[in-house]
Design an enzyme around this catalytic site. Structure first.
Site, mmCIF file in Angstrom:
data_model
loop_
_atom_site.group_PDB
_atom_site.id
_atom_site.type_symbol
_atom_site.label_atom_id
_atom_site.label_comp_id
_atom_site.label_asym_id
_atom_site.label_seq_id
_atom_site.Cartn_x
_atom_site.Cartn_y
_atom_site.Cartn_z
ATOM 1 N N CYS A 112 0.695 -1.271 -0.142
ATOM 2 C CA CYS A 112 -0.010 0.060 -0.053
ATOM 3 C C CYS A 112 0.804 1.154 -0.039
ATOM 4 C CB CYS A 112 -1.025 0.033 1.233
ATOM 5 S SG CYS A 112 -1.989 -1.381 1.248
ATOM 6 N N HIS A 245 -3.096 7.324 2.717
ATOM 7 C CA HIS A 245 -3.619 5.880 2.078
ATOM 8 C C HIS A 245 -4.930 5.648 2.755
ATOM 9 C CE1 HIS A 245 -3.949 1.797 1.076
ATOM 10 N NE2 HIS A 245 -3.823 1.327 2.441
ATOM 11 N N ASN A 275 -10.130 -0.323 0.255
ATOM 12 C CA ASN A 275 -8.515 -0.189 -0.008
ATOM 13 C C ASN A 275 -8.145 -0.639 -1.012
ATOM 14 O OD1 ASN A 275 -5.895 -0.349 0.593
ATOM 15 N ND2 ASN A 275 -6.180 -1.293 2.626
#
Ligand code: UT7
Length: 321
Positions: A112, A245, A275
């Site tokens: 990520c 993020h 996500n």
């Protein structure tokens, strides 16, 4: 010599999977998912779409905004944890799809944090005089690596891509980048399986210690933001936009609160995207650029955390497009 972003783009697959849809797949509820994560829906790639296809759509938009044609791109970096295949890299496949000839192209694997890592690396290439126009992409198809029987992970992730064009300029642009990793946490968030001798060996799905990730994320997202501000002699009040993020709205809110940055200055997409790993930051950036929130002269702080653990931040001053 600096680098600065002159184009952004993003792409979300057509199919939307809502929390209500998930209620029919695993033992979960919209109430649980929304209250624990802030997510209401996520996009899911079609069976025939690969990370390079999502990346292609986002890249074309970024190139159009930057007013660049394929010949002018001289570096391609794709951040992805869900590449089209083991090799060649998704960046090479994207290069071919875009019709870009003879420039370095490679993938970055920092989960990520991948986009922040890729952006930092492209900035270093440009400042070292090794290229003029870099295409930096985050593209992910997590629906391929989540176990759709595991309610603790399958509700969290989604598919998508975001891209930027970074170009050489005498004015910043990127002010500083800050990258970190701590491999002692490698088991806390992983897809431990691999392919060898013609077979999948081990677990090919995401395995995550959610609480460990949560606590670590809240700590390092504060630390790395402070590191970026300190290096540039800035206070939290100087930051115009925080683009973290997008994993969990609770992580985002805690980070913003610890930093003293009001939520009005934080770009969030987790509610609608889930996500999307390396794609989440460039997706959020593109949305905030296109809806006019991010304006010339403003300070933007991008920060991510992901498997590894890896984490990092890029601080930049937005310029004219
Ligand atoms: O991109 C970076 C990677 N990921 C992250 O940043 C994720 C970081 N972690 C998180 O966001 C949170 O830890 C989660 C959202 C994953 C979990 O939230 P939590 O508040 O930490 O919940 P929990 O794991 O402590 O689970 C609480 C309860 C458990 O039941 P019991 O043991 O209390 O009876 C779970 O079994 O919630 C249960 N649970 C669910 N219930 C309904 C777990 N997943 C679900 C679900 N639906 N989908």
């Amino acid at each position: 010599m600096y680098s600065r972003i002159i184009g952004t783009g993003s792409y979300l697959p057509e199919k939307i999977l809502t929390n209500q849809d998930l209620e029919r797949i695993v033992d979960t509820s919209d109430e649980w998912i929304h209250s624990r994560t802030g997510i209401t829906q996520r996009h899911i790639a079609a069976d025939d779409q690969m990370a390079s296809d999502l990346a292609l759509n986002a890249s074309k938009m970024a190139m159009e905004m930057a007013n660049l044609v394929a010949d002018e791109i001289d570096l391609i970096i794709v951040a992805t944890t869900t590449p089209d295949m083991i090799f060649p890299s998704t960046a090479c496949i994207l290069q071919e799809k875009l019709g870009v000839k003879d420039c370095p192209a490679f993938d970055i694997q920092a989960v990520c944090s991948g986009f922040v890592y890729a952006l930092a690396m492209a900035d270093m290439f440009i400042r070292a005089g090794k290229c003029r126009n870099a295409l930096v992409v985050g593209s992910e198809i997590y629906s391929n690596i989540v176990d759709w029987n595991d309610r603790s992970t399958c509700v969290l992730f989604g598919d998508g891509a975001g891209a930027v064009i970074l170009t050489k300029d005498e004015q910043p642009g990127i002010l500083s980048s800050h990258l970190h990793a701590n491999g002692s946490y490698s088991k806390a968030l992983s897809v431990p399986g691999n392919i060898s001798r013609g077979k999948i060996q081990g677990n090919p799905y995401i395995s995550m210690e959610g609480n460990t990730v949560f606590k670590f994320a809240v700590k390092v997202l504060e630390d790395v933001a402070r590191e970026a501000m300190a290096e540039n002699n800035l206070q939290a009040s100087d930051i115009d936009w925080l683009i973290p993020h997008q994993a969990n709205i609770r992580i985002i809110k805690s980070t913003a609160k610890k930093l003293g940055i009001p939520m009005e200055k934080v770009v969030t997409t987790v509610e609608k995207h889930g996500n999307t790993s390396a794609a989440s930051i460039p997706l959020a950036l593109d949305i905030a650029v296109r809806d006019g929130r991010i304006k010339s002269g403003q300070l933007v702080l991008l920060e991510g955390i992901g498997g590894g653990f890896t984490w990092g931040a890029v601080l930049l001053r937005w310029g004219d497009l």
